[in-house]
Motif scaffolding. Structure first.
Motif, PDB file in Angstrom:
ATOM      1  N   PHE A   1       1.443 -22.416 -11.454  1.00 35.66           N
ATOM      2  CA  PHE A   1       1.977 -23.627 -10.822  1.00 35.66           C
ATOM      3  C   PHE A   1       1.647 -24.870 -11.653  1.00 35.66           C
ATOM      4  O   PHE A   1       2.456 -25.781 -11.768  1.00 35.66           O
ATOM      5  N   PHE A   2       0.449 -24.910 -12.232  1.00 37.01           N
ATOM      6  CA  PHE A   2       0.114 -26.049 -13.094  1.00 37.01           C
ATOM      7  C   PHE A   2       0.989 -26.069 -14.350  1.00 37.01           C
ATOM      8  O   PHE A   2       1.377 -27.119 -14.834  1.00 37.01           O
ATOM      9  N   GLN A   3       1.313 -24.872 -14.854  1.00 33.78           N
ATOM     10  CA  GLN A   3       2.136 -24.814 -16.063  1.00 33.78           C
ATOM     11  C   GLN A   3       3.528 -25.414 -15.823  1.00 33.78           C
ATOM     12  O   GLN A   3       4.180 -25.931 -16.726  1.00 33.78           O
ATOM     13  N   LEU A   4       3.962 -25.353 -14.605  1.00 30.16           N
ATOM     14  CA  LEU A   4       5.269 -25.887 -14.230  1.00 30.16           C
ATOM     15  C   LEU A   4       5.379 -27.376 -14.561  1.00 30.16           C
ATOM     16  O   LEU A   4       6.488 -27.916 -14.688  1.00 30.16           O
ATOM     17  N   ALA A   5       4.246 -28.042 -14.717  1.00 33.59           N
ATOM     18  CA  ALA A   5       4.252 -29.469 -15.059  1.00 33.59           C
ATOM     19  C   ALA A   5       5.138 -29.739 -16.270  1.00 33.59           C
ATOM     20  O   ALA A   5       5.941 -30.673 -16.278  1.00 33.59           O
ATOM     21  N   THR A   6       4.993 -28.908 -17.281  1.00 35.24           N
ATOM     22  CA  THR A   6       5.732 -29.112 -18.524  1.00 35.24           C
ATOM     23  C   THR A   6       7.235 -28.954 -18.331  1.00 35.24           C
ATOM     24  O   THR A   6       8.033 -29.617 -18.977  1.00 35.24           O
ATOM     25  N   TYR A   7       7.625 -28.057 -17.450  1.00 28.68           N
ATOM     26  CA  TYR A   7       9.041 -27.711 -17.340  1.00 28.68           C
ATOM     27  C   TYR A   7       9.755 -28.445 -16.213  1.00 28.68           C
ATOM     28  O   TYR A   7      10.960 -28.648 -16.273  1.00 28.68           O
ATOM     29  N   ALA A   8       9.035 -28.815 -15.163  1.00 23.36           N
ATOM     30  CA  ALA A   8       9.725 -29.381 -14.000  1.00 23.36           C
ATOM     31  C   ALA A   8       9.092 -30.661 -13.471  1.00 23.36           C
ATOM     32  O   ALA A   8       9.622 -31.270 -12.550  1.00 23.36           O
ATOM     33  N   GLY A   9       7.957 -31.072 -14.052  1.00 22.12           N
ATOM     34  CA  GLY A   9       7.358 -32.331 -13.625  1.00 22.12           C
ATOM     35  C   GLY A   9       6.413 -32.191 -12.446  1.00 22.12           C
ATOM     36  O   GLY A   9       6.399 -31.184 -11.754  1.00 22.12           O
ATOM     37  N   MET A  10       5.651 -33.243 -12.213  1.00 19.50           N
ATOM     38  CA  MET A  10       4.566 -33.178 -11.242  1.00 19.50           C
ATOM     39  C   MET A  10       5.016 -33.045  -9.788  1.00 19.50           C
ATOM     40  O   MET A  10       4.321 -32.387  -9.005  1.00 19.50           O
ATOM     41  N   PRO A  11       6.105 -33.661  -9.342  1.00 15.24           N
ATOM     42  CA  PRO A  11       6.472 -33.475  -7.934  1.00 15.24           C
ATOM     43  C   PRO A  11       6.652 -31.992  -7.589  1.00 15.24           C
ATOM     44  O   PRO A  11       6.232 -31.539  -6.524  1.00 15.24           O
ATOM     45  N   THR A  12       7.243 -31.249  -8.500  1.00 14.47           N
ATOM     46  CA  THR A  12       7.444 -29.826  -8.273  1.00 14.47           C
ATOM     47  C   THR A  12       6.116 -29.081  -8.265  1.00 14.47           C
ATOM     48  O   THR A  12       5.879 -28.204  -7.424  1.00 14.47           O
TER      49      THR A  12
END
Lengths: 134, 134, 134, 134, 134, 134
Positions: free
Chosen positions: E97-108
């Motif tokens: 879920f933290f890795q998602l920061a790079t691909y979809a941004g912090m709200p996600t």
């Protein structure tokens, strides 16, 4: 302008004048800015919705299909109610939401089905009388 | 299974058997995995699309509305062609895409209109004969 | 800082140093602003990607799943190539994209499968050797 | 590092140190992983937000425009509050959300307006003093 | 058909038979249409989920990555619970879920972390025992 | 109406009358339906864009931020060109796109940067003169 305003009111009444009680977004727009609210309302309900290329039930089937695809729950609530007000078939509407599975996946389907079931319950139309298929 | 396979083929032919030539995704699925391709095809075209709660034209109007909302250009291309194959009214389809302005904004509308115009041109149906409104 | 820079380079090499040739976004960032480019690169590749809670293949499986879901074709291209570089199983990766059907619908699946097939072809790994299932 | 940490704290205070009380996501990140939380905070607030190419009010106008477009209600709540803290004009912010109609459609506009009205009410700034236009 | 039904039940039990109590969408589908509900369930859980190219934990890691990227909170809740039921590592899931920061941004990212923390709390597994990194 | 039409033309000229040559969507709308095209144009450019709560450069900064977030590449191309026409600072615009990293992730940033660089090159304004920061 007068003519557009009359059409706006008339169309709005057909769509939102019955069924469950939901405050239309127009009221909030007006709290922000009365002029803008009227501009939006005239354009959306007066111009676009009053065109007759689509019948109102056809337009509402499309509106519900699109709003479900966009995962816009609040507007979907408003527009499934309007769809039922102008005579859309409740079973056909459910079928549209299930069809969304192929194009948008189950989370999107499920969100639409939850909203729709709620509205049908509030209107006393739940469960849907199932069509006699085959 | 045999019966589902027959329905799959028959429905697929009605939808995709005429108009412009587009390779259906099924061919790519099969290159990846023949079993999965058949599972998907049977489920989507055999089960879902063969249900009769919606007529095929009604189903395709909804499909096009949803695919436009999802900005799924490739599938939209496939399905506007199918919509025209099963008898949807070209002017009504355009109207649905314009209505999307209210729900999804102009970039989404424009993407749909570009795809749709291309398909209409390839089919020799452009420009759309405008309905005599008013 | 030196240590982070070394980790950044080392991780970047494992991911992007082999397979097909794709210009990484880092080069474009640098054309805009060298400092920002380094900040982004250090943070994403140096900090996040160098964490060892996930192995690199596990991380790349997740990256590809997420990028496919987001319909981010360009980055997906970069990351399926990286996934294959760090040893992900090609058949498992395809399976992940098919699974997306349930959650995001077929247009999203199809976009991912097209990108993935292109990369596999360029790498000379197409068609995927199918796993002997059952 | 010390310098970045000081900038992080200083910028965070300007943005989130006044107005309504909302727990920033940083607290949750820390519950998961203190190191990651600091990495994110240093990168986002320390590096990116401390750059001076944009003034803080300009940056917050852009942040609110983007978060509204992304339908990220929780972060929008945080950032309209921050925007008002650093001196953005309340009427201009409302205008940005209405402008979104053209690009993203009314459901997205309505979600932003609801969040914004709530924050303005909590801050005692509702209704917005309307600019004397024309 | 019997065989598919057995596989459907067996896989559903492994995924959803333990942990926190959440009504699966299947129950709602059945309220709408029993035949469709069975078609969907057989296809998704019986066909797709029973394939063995991915192990169940691998499949659930991918499912959670994709659902988080899609911001499908309700389904994510269902599937992080299922992921923990089939033996996924709680710390690895958080890392995804933290890795998602790079691909979809912090709200996600934040939406996923909130859902995940809630499920972990209900299961008595919060806070996650942190892996001894380095 | 005459007055709105004048404002529409005047605002359209300021935005789209210089810089690179791009066919505005209005031309396509007109091919579909001249009345609708005029309705849309009057509403969007005549009503909304002519409001003076935001200056034109402020409005275009917001428009570009929103279109980038929505991954609407074609409209973004149109509107970064318009932004530069009405006097937005090229470096500030780039900064807005980089800021999007935090809210929408790198694929969205990269798509915007590619479009923007193309437009800057066509206008002979690439590379951006970097602001003397600190």
């Amino acid at each position: 302008m007068k003519e557009t305003d009359d059409k706006t009111r008339e169309t709005a009444k057909k769509l939102f004048g019955a069924g469950i009680k939901i405050d239309p977004p127009y009221l909030m727009w007006k709290e922000y800015d009365r002029d803008l609210a009227n501009d939006f309302s005239r354009f959306i309900t007066g111009n676009l919705y009053s065109r007759t290329v689509l019948t109102l039930p056809e337009r509402q089937m499309a509106a519900c299909a699109m709003l479900a695809a966009l995962r816009a729950g609040e507007e979907l609530r408003l527009h499934v109610n309007a769809a039922l007000n102008v005579g859309c078939d409740p079973a056909k509407l459910a079928e549209v939401f299930f069809q969304l599975a192929t194009y948008a996946g189950m989370p999107t389907v499920n969100e639409a089905l939850v909203v729709y079931r709620d509205v049908l319950k509030e209107r006393g139309q739940w469960p849907i009388e199932r069509p006699a298929e085959k």
